[in-house]
Design a protein around this motif. Structure first.
Motif, PDB file in Angstrom:
ATOM      1  N   ARG A  25       0.825  -1.209   0.000  1.00  0.00           N
ATOM      2  CA  ARG A  25       0.000   0.000   0.000  1.00  0.00           C
ATOM      3  C   ARG A  25       0.863   1.265   0.000  1.00  0.00           C
ATOM      4  O   ARG A  25       0.500   2.280  -0.604  1.00  0.00           O
ATOM      5  CB  ARG A  25      -0.950  -0.007   1.195  1.00  0.00           C
ATOM      6  N   ALA A  26       2.009   1.200   0.676  1.00  0.00           N
ATOM      7  CA  ALA A  26       2.943   2.326   0.631  1.00  0.00           C
ATOM      8  C   ALA A  26       3.475   2.511  -0.788  1.00  0.00           C
ATOM      9  O   ALA A  26       3.579   3.639  -1.288  1.00  0.00           O
ATOM     10  CB  ALA A  26       4.093   2.092   1.608  1.00  0.00           C
ATOM     11  N   ALA A  27       3.802   1.402  -1.454  1.00  0.00           N
ATOM     12  CA  ALA A  27       4.266   1.480  -2.843  1.00  0.00           C
ATOM     13  C   ALA A  27       3.194   2.104  -3.729  1.00  0.00           C
ATOM     14  O   ALA A  27       3.481   2.984  -4.554  1.00  0.00           O
ATOM     15  CB  ALA A  27       4.630   0.081  -3.350  1.00  0.00           C
ATOM     16  N   ARG A  28       1.959   1.671  -3.560  1.00  0.00           N
ATOM     17  CA  ARG A  28       0.850   2.223  -4.345  1.00  0.00           C
ATOM     18  C   ARG A  28       0.670   3.714  -4.064  1.00  0.00           C
ATOM     19  O   ARG A  28       0.430   4.515  -4.980  1.00  0.00           O
ATOM     20  CB  ARG A  28      -0.444   1.480  -4.025  1.00  0.00           C
ATOM     21  N   GLY A  29       0.797   4.090  -2.808  1.00  0.00           N
ATOM     22  CA  GLY A  29       0.631   5.493  -2.444  1.00  0.00           C
ATOM     23  C   GLY A  29       1.663   6.389  -3.101  1.00  0.00           C
ATOM     24  O   GLY A  29       1.338   7.468  -3.616  1.00  0.00           O
ATOM     25  N   TYR A  30       2.917   5.943  -3.117  1.00  0.00           N
ATOM     26  CA  TYR A  30       3.959   6.754  -3.748  1.00  0.00           C
ATOM     27  C   TYR A  30       3.814   6.784  -5.269  1.00  0.00           C
ATOM     28  O   TYR A  30       4.159   7.780  -5.909  1.00  0.00           O
ATOM     29  CB  TYR A  30       5.346   6.262  -3.330  1.00  0.00           C
ATOM     30  N   LEU A  31       3.292   5.713  -5.842  1.00  0.00           N
ATOM     31  CA  LEU A  31       2.992   5.735  -7.275  1.00  0.00           C
ATOM     32  C   LEU A  31       1.946   6.803  -7.572  1.00  0.00           C
ATOM     33  O   LEU A  31       2.095   7.594  -8.516  1.00  0.00           O
ATOM     34  CB  LEU A  31       2.481   4.365  -7.726  1.00  0.00           C
ATOM     35  N   PHE A  32       0.904   6.842  -6.772  1.00  0.00           N
ATOM     36  CA  PHE A  32      -0.162   7.831  -6.944  1.00  0.00           C
ATOM     37  C   PHE A  32       0.391   9.249  -6.806  1.00  0.00           C
ATOM     38  O   PHE A  32       0.107  10.129  -7.636  1.00  0.00           O
ATOM     39  CB  PHE A  32      -1.260   7.577  -5.906  1.00  0.00           C
ATOM     40  N   LEU A  33       1.196   9.474  -5.774  1.00  0.00           N
ATOM     41  CA  LEU A  33       1.778  10.803  -5.567  1.00  0.00           C
ATOM     42  C   LEU A  33       2.686  11.188  -6.730  1.00  0.00           C
ATOM     43  O   LEU A  33       2.688  12.338  -7.178  1.00  0.00           O
ATOM     44  CB  LEU A  33       2.563  10.830  -4.251  1.00  0.00           C
ATOM     45  N   GLY A  34       3.460  10.230  -7.217  1.00  0.00           N
ATOM     46  CA  GLY A  34       4.346  10.505  -8.344  1.00  0.00           C
ATOM     47  C   GLY A  34       3.581  10.851  -9.604  1.00  0.00           C
ATOM     48  O   GLY A  34       3.957  11.762 -10.350  1.00  0.00           O
ATOM     49  N   ASP A  35       2.479  10.149  -9.836  1.00  0.00           N
ATOM     50  CA  ASP A  35       1.669  10.420 -11.025  1.00  0.00           C
ATOM     51  C   ASP A  35       1.129  11.845 -11.028  1.00  0.00           C
ATOM     52  O   ASP A  35       0.965  12.461 -12.088  1.00  0.00           O
ATOM     53  CB  ASP A  35       0.498   9.435 -11.102  1.00  0.00           C
ATOM     54  N   TYR A  36       0.850  12.368  -9.838  1.00  0.00           N
ATOM     55  CA  TYR A  36       0.245  13.697  -9.748  1.00  0.00           C
ATOM     56  C   TYR A  36       1.267  14.796  -9.446  1.00  0.00           C
ATOM     57  O   TYR A  36       0.905  15.965  -9.361  1.00  0.00           O
ATOM     58  CB  TYR A  36      -0.851  13.705  -8.678  1.00  0.00           C
ATOM     59  N   ALA A  37       2.530  14.430  -9.279  1.00  0.00           N
ATOM     60  CA  ALA A  37       3.564  15.436  -9.027  1.00  0.00           C
ATOM     61  C   ALA A  37       3.820  16.237 -10.297  1.00  0.00           C
ATOM     62  O   ALA A  37       3.607  15.754 -11.415  1.00  0.00           O
ATOM     63  CB  ALA A  37       4.851  14.769  -8.550  1.00  0.00           C
ATOM     64  N   GLY A  38       4.299  17.451 -10.127  1.00  0.00           N
ATOM     65  CA  GLY A  38       4.502  18.326 -11.281  1.00  0.00           C
ATOM     66  C   GLY A  38       5.827  18.106 -11.982  1.00  0.00           C
ATOM     67  O   GLY A  38       5.877  17.714 -13.149  1.00  0.00           O
ATOM     68  N   GLU A  39       6.917  18.340 -11.287  1.00  0.00           N
ATOM     69  CA  GLU A  39       8.238  18.290 -11.911  1.00  0.00           C
ATOM     70  C   GLU A  39       8.758  16.862 -12.019  1.00  0.00           C
ATOM     71  O   GLU A  39       8.492  16.015 -11.169  1.00  0.00           O
ATOM     72  CB  GLU A  39       9.226  19.133 -11.103  1.00  0.00           C
ATOM     73  N   SER A  40       9.524  16.612 -13.064  1.00  0.00           N
ATOM     74  CA  SER A  40      10.066  15.277 -13.306  1.00  0.00           C
ATOM     75  C   SER A  40      10.956  14.817 -12.152  1.00  0.00           C
ATOM     76  O   SER A  40      10.920  13.647 -11.757  1.00  0.00           O
ATOM     77  CB  SER A  40      10.865  15.265 -14.610  1.00  0.00           C
ATOM     78  N   LYS A  41      11.743  15.732 -11.594  1.00  0.00           N
ATOM     79  CA  LYS A  41      12.633  15.373 -10.492  1.00  0.00           C
ATOM     80  C   LYS A  41      11.846  14.869  -9.295  1.00  0.00           C
ATOM     81  O   LYS A  41      12.233  13.890  -8.638  1.00  0.00           O
ATOM     82  CB  LYS A  41      13.486  16.583 -10.099  1.00  0.00           C
ATOM     83  N   GLU A  42      10.727  15.530  -9.001  1.00  0.00           N
ATOM     84  CA  GLU A  42       9.889  15.113  -7.878  1.00  0.00           C
ATOM     85  C   GLU A  42       9.186  13.795  -8.192  1.00  0.00           C
ATOM     86  O   GLU A  42       9.037  12.928  -7.321  1.00  0.00           O
ATOM     87  CB  GLU A  42       8.867  16.201  -7.556  1.00  0.00           C
ATOM     88  N   LYS A  43       8.747  13.630  -9.429  1.00  0.00           N
ATOM     89  CA  LYS A  43       8.149  12.358  -9.830  1.00  0.00           C
ATOM     90  C   LYS A  43       9.124  11.212  -9.585  1.00  0.00           C
ATOM     91  O   LYS A  43       8.767  10.179  -9.002  1.00  0.00           O
ATOM     92  CB  LYS A  43       7.768  12.397 -11.313  1.00  0.00           C
ATOM     93  N   LEU A  44      10.356  11.388 -10.035  1.00  0.00           N
ATOM     94  CA  LEU A  44      11.357  10.336  -9.874  1.00  0.00           C
ATOM     95  C   LEU A  44      11.608  10.024  -8.404  1.00  0.00           C
ATOM     96  O   LEU A  44      11.741   8.855  -8.025  1.00  0.00           O
ATOM     97  CB  LEU A  44      12.664  10.743 -10.560  1.00  0.00           C
ATOM     98  N   ARG A  45      11.678  11.058  -7.580  1.00  0.00           N
ATOM     99  CA  ARG A  45      11.915  10.837  -6.150  1.00  0.00           C
ATOM    100  C   ARG A  45      10.796   9.990  -5.545  1.00  0.00           C
ATOM    101  O   ARG A  45      11.054   9.040  -4.793  1.00  0.00           O
ATOM    102  CB  ARG A  45      11.998  12.175  -5.414  1.00  0.00           C
ATOM    103  N   LEU A  46       9.566  10.305  -5.893  1.00  0.00           N
ATOM    104  CA  LEU A  46       8.421   9.577  -5.349  1.00  0.00           C
ATOM    105  C   LEU A  46       8.341   8.157  -5.902  1.00  0.00           C
ATOM    106  O   LEU A  46       8.064   7.203  -5.165  1.00  0.00           O
ATOM    107  CB  LEU A  46       7.136  10.349  -5.649  1.00  0.00           C
ATOM    108  N   TYR A  47       8.596   8.010  -7.188  1.00  0.00           N
ATOM    109  CA  TYR A  47       8.586   6.667  -7.775  1.00  0.00           C
ATOM    110  C   TYR A  47       9.683   5.789  -7.168  1.00  0.00           C
ATOM    111  O   TYR A  47       9.469   4.601  -6.903  1.00  0.00           O
ATOM    112  CB  TYR A  47       8.781   6.747  -9.290  1.00  0.00           C
ATOM    113  N   GLU A  48      10.854   6.362  -6.970  1.00  0.00           N
ATOM    114  CA  GLU A  48      11.958   5.597  -6.378  1.00  0.00           C
ATOM    115  C   GLU A  48      11.606   5.159  -4.955  1.00  0.00           C
ATOM    116  O   GLU A  48      11.911   4.032  -4.549  1.00  0.00           O
ATOM    117  CB  GLU A  48      13.240   6.433  -6.368  1.00  0.00           C
ATOM    118  N   LYS A  49      10.971   6.054  -4.207  1.00  0.00           N
ATOM    119  CA  LYS A  49      10.548   5.706  -2.848  1.00  0.00           C
ATOM    120  C   LYS A  49       9.521   4.578  -2.892  1.00  0.00           C
ATOM    121  O   LYS A  49       9.591   3.619  -2.105  1.00  0.00           O
ATOM    122  CB  LYS A  49       9.949   6.938  -2.170  1.00  0.00           C
ATOM    123  N   GLY A  50       8.585   4.678  -3.815  1.00  0.00           N
ATOM    124  CA  GLY A  50       7.594   3.618  -3.957  1.00  0.00           C
ATOM    125  C   GLY A  50       8.229   2.295  -4.340  1.00  0.00           C
ATOM    126  O   GLY A  50       7.834   1.229  -3.840  1.00  0.00           O
TER     127      GLY A  50
END
Length: 204
Positions: free
Chosen positions: A24-49
């Motif tokens: 569920r934590a992995a899913r949550g970070y995927l969701f946050l990454g999908d809705y993040a604005g900048e590519s750098k932030e997306k990558l950070r969230l996806y990596e965490k997930g």
């Protein structure tokens, strides 16, 4: 939501490999990454997930969700980095999603990203891309998930890539005929907009 999940994981000292919380934590970070604005932030969230997904599959080697989110997060990281910069990630993504099919071949979730992987990845010798395999997976996808606008859209795109014009038109029409998922309508809404545009081009 993520703070609550992480607090529970940190507090669960007697069961540090809590599979349900980890995926569920992995899913949550995927969701946050999908809705993040900048590519750098997306990558950070996806990596965490991805880190949580890896812990999930380590905690439960028979868990569908862990492998599914691991595969999807690897794919999301690859898309942000660019295909040619992420070829080394193709096989780990494929392996995770194919493990889902081994665990439960009648569950539709993994067929969509796996079909997209075979569609979008370069062909041999660079990578595993294979449009015929992609089409077969997409056909299975809509058989198992017959009322999903997003799944029909992906099927239509792959059919179009194989120059199956009539099949693509049928799939895009199906995409427009079903209601959006009320819990998370974004993908379905975007799929319908794109399907409508593709149909307009095909009808000209």
């Amino acid at each position: 939501m993520m703070e609550i999940i992480e607090e529970k994981l940190a507090a669960d000292e007697q069961n540090p490999g809590n599979y349900e919380l980890l995926w569920r934590a992995a899913r949550g970070y995927l969701f946050l990454g999908d809705y993040a604005g900048e590519s750098k932030e997306k990558l950070r969230l996806y990596e965490k997930g991805k880190e949580y997904a890896e812990l999930a599959v380590a905690a439960n080697s028979q868990g569908y969700e862990g492998f599914f989110y691991l595969g999807v997060l690897i794919g999301s990281i690859g898309e942000e980095r660019g295909v040619m910069n992420s070829l080394f990630m193709v096989k780990p993504m494929r392996n995770a999603l194919e493990r889902c099919l081994e665990i439960d071949p009648e569950r539709p979730l993994a067929y969509n990203p796996l079909a997209q992987l075979y569609w979008k990845a370069p062909g041999r010798p660079l990578s595993i891309g294979n449009i015929k395999t992609a089409l077969q997976l997409a056909e299975k996808l809509v058989t198992l998930s017959p009322d999903s606008p997003y799944d029909w859209y992906i099927y239509g795109c792959i059919a179009l890539a194989t120059k199956e014009r009539d099949l693509a038109m049928e799939a895009f029409t199906k995409c427009l005929s079903f209601p959006e998922d009320p819990e998370d309508p974004r993908l379905d809404r975007e799929a319908k907009e794109s399907a409508r545009a593709e149909l307009d081009k095909l009808k000209k």
